[in-house]
Design a protein around this motif. Structure first.
Motif, PDB file in Angstrom:
ATOM      1  N   UNK A 288      40.625  73.263  25.630  1.00 55.43           N
ATOM      2  CA  UNK A 288      40.713  72.831  24.302  1.00 55.43           C
ATOM      3  C   UNK A 288      40.906  74.466  23.469  1.00 55.43           C
ATOM      4  N   UNK A 289      40.622  75.218  24.381  1.00 56.03           N
ATOM      5  CA  UNK A 289      40.099  77.304  23.487  1.00 56.03           C
ATOM      6  C   UNK A 289      41.901  77.613  23.660  1.00 56.03           C
ATOM      7  N   UNK A 290      42.749  77.126  25.519  1.00 61.70           N
ATOM      8  CA  UNK A 290      43.780  77.844  26.079  1.00 61.70           C
ATOM      9  C   UNK A 290      44.928  77.405  24.880  1.00 61.70           C
ATOM     10  N   UNK A 291      44.450  75.789  24.343  1.00 64.86           N
ATOM     11  CA  UNK A 291      44.998  74.984  23.461  1.00 64.86           C
ATOM     12  C   UNK A 291      45.958  75.354  21.955  1.00 64.86           C
ATOM     13  N   UNK A 292      44.324  75.996  21.649  1.00 65.01           N
ATOM     14  CA  UNK A 292      44.636  76.869  19.976  1.00 65.01           C
ATOM     15  C   UNK A 292      44.141  78.620  20.276  1.00 65.01           C
ATOM     16  N   UNK A 293      44.187  79.150  21.231  1.00 61.88           N
ATOM     17  CA  UNK A 293      45.207  80.181  21.244  1.00 61.88           C
ATOM     18  C   UNK A 293      46.442  80.054  21.380  1.00 61.88           C
ATOM     19  N   UNK A 294      46.859  78.866  21.943  1.00 61.23           N
ATOM     20  CA  UNK A 294      48.932  79.259  22.037  1.00 61.23           C
ATOM     21  C   UNK A 294      49.236  78.381  20.643  1.00 61.23           C
ATOM     22  N   UNK A 295      48.389  77.817  19.807  1.00 60.23           N
ATOM     23  CA  UNK A 295      48.600  77.039  18.923  1.00 60.23           C
ATOM     24  C   UNK A 295      48.981  78.992  17.458  1.00 60.23           C
ATOM     25  N   UNK A 296      47.381  79.270  18.143  1.00 63.42           N
ATOM     26  CA  UNK A 296      47.869  80.986  17.474  1.00 63.42           C
ATOM     27  C   UNK A 296      48.353  82.052  17.345  1.00 63.42           C
ATOM     28  N   UNK A 297      49.441  81.370  18.639  1.00 59.53           N
ATOM     29  CA  UNK A 297      50.349  82.668  19.300  1.00 59.53           C
ATOM     30  C   UNK A 297      51.654  81.881  19.111  1.00 59.53           C
ATOM     31  N   UNK A 298      52.113  81.027  18.429  1.00 62.20           N
ATOM     32  CA  UNK A 298      53.095  80.231  18.307  1.00 62.20           C
ATOM     33  C   UNK A 298      53.976  81.406  17.338  1.00 62.20           C
ATOM     34  N   UNK A 299      53.062  81.091  15.852  1.00 54.16           N
ATOM     35  CA  UNK A 299      54.141  81.672  15.134  1.00 54.16           C
ATOM     36  C   UNK A 299      54.709  83.294  15.562  1.00 54.16           C
TER      37      UNK A 299
END
Length: 260
Positions: free
Chosen positions: A18-29
């Motif tokens: 879940x932490x990795x998915x949250x980081x991916x979402x934060x980095x996507x922009x």
């Protein structure tokens, strides 16, 4: 028995995913299609940085072992017929030097659960009873849960799959070859002896584990072979790890140079 099904381990894996998915979402922009790979790389680097003290302790232990190796070798020759005497003399030598034959084991024990937890997240398609969402993320259209061997076996290896995973595998092999060339064990290797009197062959460089010279070369490419069979996420983790390890060895070799 699948240890990842245990409640505590399952919860830790789920939280890590879940932490990795949250980081991916934060980095996507900012990172776009590279966000998933960047997240895996970032978390791997954070873990490696946290384990720097363990790496330093390992380097110190290897340097001590290399320094004592000639004396340990002499003890082996002198007491080769009496293993109990050899063990006593070996322990006495380490005590006299204020060292321990097991000093290098503790850092490995510290690293194992942390690295194992992170690596398990990249390997398991399901965590805590639900699909591992991390492995459905993509890198240039290739899901992080795709392995090259699996795609080839199923007949679904696309050009993108060959290109992306192939590039990761080749990069791991390149780092392995560079590591082999820079840390090739010396011909005048010395035995690495523990309290039980067993020994292996390694170089005098404290940043290099003491292993047989031929095996040392082969080990550098086993990671690249493994990357063919594991999911892309694990391959990115392996590439980041071997690159970090090479850099760390170079730094530690300067801080803890081999003794003359």
């Amino acid at each position: 028995m699948d240890l990842t099904a245990l409640p505590l381990i399952s919860a830790l894996l789920d939280a890590t995913s879940a932490g990795l998915l949250a980081l991916i979402s934060a980095l996507r922009p900012l990172a776009g299609p590279l966000s998933a790979a960047l997240a895996v790389t970032t978390v791997t680097l954070v873990v490696r940085v946290a384990l720097i003290p363990a790496g330093v302790a390992q380097a110190k232990a290897d340097r001590t072992r290399a320094r004592l190796a000639p004396r340990l070798r002499e003890l082996q020759k002198r007491h080769r017929a009496d293993r109990e005497r050899l063990q006593r003399e070996t322990m006495a030598l380490y005590r006299a030097e204020g060292a321990s034959p097991w000093a290098g084991c503790l850092p490995l024990l510290i690293q194992a659960p942390i690295v194992g937890l992170l690596y398990s997240v990249f390997l398991h398609p399901a965590i805590a009873g639900h699909p591992n969402g991390l492995l459905s993320e993509t890198l240039f259209g290739v899901p992080l849960g795709t392995s090259l061997a699996g795609a080839v076996a199923s007949g679904g290896a696309s050009v993108a799959t060959w290109t992306v995973i192939g590039a990761v595998v080749l990069a791991i092999a390149a780092v392995g070859e560079l590591t082999r060339r820079m840390f090739r064990p010396a011909a005048s290797a010395v035995p690495r002896t523990g309290a039980g009197g067993s020994s292996g062959v390694g170089g005098s460089d404290p940043a290099v584990p003491a292993v047989p010279a031929g095996l040392f070369g082969a080990l550098q490419f086993m990671t690249a072979v493994a990357a063919v069979f594991v999911p892309l996420a694990a391959g990115i983790y392996l590439l980041t790890t071997v690159a970090w390890t090479l850099g760390q060895r170079l730094v530690l070799r300067r801080i803890f140079p081999p003794e003359a």
